[in-house]
Write an enzyme that holds these catalytic residues in place. Structure first.
Site, mmCIF file in Angstrom:
data_model
loop_
_atom_site.group_PDB
_atom_site.id
_atom_site.type_symbol
_atom_site.label_atom_id
_atom_site.label_comp_id
_atom_site.label_asym_id
_atom_site.label_seq_id
_atom_site.Cartn_x
_atom_site.Cartn_y
_atom_site.Cartn_z
ATOM 1 N N ASP A 292 0.857 -1.191 0.000
ATOM 2 C CA ASP A 292 0.000 0.000 0.000
ATOM 3 C C ASP A 292 0.894 1.242 0.000
ATOM 4 O O ASP A 292 1.663 1.443 0.948
ATOM 5 C CB ASP A 292 -0.891 0.034 1.247
ATOM 6 C CG ASP A 292 -1.964 -1.044 1.257
ATOM 7 O OD1 ASP A 292 -1.724 -2.130 0.690
ATOM 8 O OD2 ASP A 292 -3.030 -0.806 1.851
ATOM 9 N N LYS B 271 -7.293 3.246 -3.082
ATOM 10 C CA LYS B 271 -7.673 3.272 -1.669
ATOM 11 C C LYS B 271 -7.922 4.711 -1.243
ATOM 12 O O LYS B 271 -7.229 5.623 -1.698
ATOM 13 C CB LYS B 271 -6.545 2.629 -0.863
ATOM 14 C CG LYS B 271 -6.678 2.657 0.633
ATOM 15 C CD LYS B 271 -5.467 1.953 1.257
ATOM 16 C CE LYS B 271 -5.374 2.155 2.750
ATOM 17 N NZ LYS B 271 -4.161 1.494 3.324
ATOM 18 N N LYS C 222 -10.558 0.029 -2.009
ATOM 19 C CA LYS C 222 -10.381 -0.134 -0.561
ATOM 20 C C LYS C 222 -10.759 1.155 0.150
ATOM 21 O O LYS C 222 -10.278 2.232 -0.196
ATOM 22 C CB LYS C 222 -8.936 -0.520 -0.232
ATOM 23 C CG LYS C 222 -8.667 -0.677 1.266
ATOM 24 C CD LYS C 222 -7.250 -1.151 1.534
ATOM 25 C CE LYS C 222 -6.937 -1.176 3.026
ATOM 26 N NZ LYS C 222 -5.558 -1.662 3.312
#
Length: 303
Positions: free
Chosen positions: A150, A213, A249
């Site tokens: 990430d 995300k 996400k």
């Protein structure tokens, strides 16, 4: 690509991303988005046990605290092992997310099949470091067992219009990841508008993100349903244009069952049932897991 090349840019690269942006309507009607989110919120009134089980299976259970240590991360991993050894009927978390320095600790101690190891990387949470450092950190995390990475989009560069630098950096980090999953955090609450959220989403997907995300959870504004809705719209349009499914996400301040139901409902409404699995839908949290598991087991959760 060398740093000075990235900074100077390239006419063909510029044309490429201008063309990519031109395929999307980047002028987002914020009132229309708010209205759509409110309509979707009503669907969650009927949600219950089935949705809770799906949410548990979509969680990236996260520990990203300044007080993390080898001992606390090992204890967290042992709690996960103990819980799932005693409760095999409960869906496993999608992933455990930690800092890269704890990748080896989790990788060597996690015993439960089906749970991926995710690491934040690339100068998380600010992204304020050189690309070369981000590459090295990412490579080390993967070497130590990370299945997923990430990273944070450099928000300052985005707001300055330095799109080529960002796109090149994401592409380079995806090359380091190879077949491993790369999630790109937009830090949506810092982008200033929903139009910027959509533009950042489009850029990240074209540059190689496997997931986009919402946020790190480290800024004043984390995930918002409106930003998440716009990101889902961008993914849907990207899939229609390129026949590629990008994951989504939500993370940053999601701490109640009602919050989670809403993000689940938005993704299901905009993207469809085919996205509602851990390969394409995630929620990042350090607090929600305990609430959802207590709902299912009827007992106090260890999380």
């Amino acid at each position: 690509m060398e740093l000075d090349e990235r900074l100077s840019g390239n006419a063909n690269e510029t044309d490429r991303y201008t063309e990519a942006f031109s395929k999307f309507d980047l002028n987002v009607d914020e009132k229309a988005v708010e209205k759509a989110v409110n309509a979707i919120r009503k669907k969650t009134a009927k949600y219950g046990g089935e949705e809770i089980l799906k949410l548990i299976g979509s969680l990236d259970y996260t520990s990203l605290k300044v007080t993390d240590s080898e001992e606390t991360i090992l204890a967290m991993t042992e709690r996960i092992n103990d819980f799932y050894n005693r409760n095999p009927e409960v869906p496993t978390f999608a992933a455990v997310c930690v800092y890269p320095c704890y990748a080896e600790t989790v990788s060597s101690s996690l015993e439960i099949d089906g749970i991926e190891l995710a690491c934040v990387s690339g100068g998380f949470p600010s992204s304020q470091t050189a690309t070369e450092v981000k590459i090295a950190e990412t490579a080390m995390a993967i070497h130590d067992g990370a299945d997923e990475i990430d990273i944070v989009m450099p928000v300052g560069r985005f707001l300055s219009g330095d799109y080529e630098y960002i796109a090149d950096e994401i592409q380079e980090l995806k090359e380091v990841c190879g077949e491993k999953t790369l999630k790109v955090i937009l830090e949506s609450g810092s982008l200033g508008s929903l139009s910027n959220v959509k533009k950042a989403a489009v850029m990240a997907m074209y540059a190689g993100a496997d997931f986009i995300k919402t946020s790190t959870g480290k800024e004043a504004v984390g995930a918002t349903p409106e930003a998440f809705y716009v990101m889902c719209q961008a993914i849907r349009e990207y899939a229609d244009e390129n026949d590629v499914k990008i994951g989504i996400k939500a993370a940053g301040g999601i701490s109640t069952k009602e919050d989670a139901f809403l993000y689940y409902a938005i993704a299901k409404t905009v993207l469809g049932e085919e996205w509602m699995n851990k390969s394409l839908f995630r929620i990042g949290t350090s607090r929600l897991a305990g609430i959802l598991i207590s709902e299912i087991t009827g007992e106090k959760s260890p999380f």
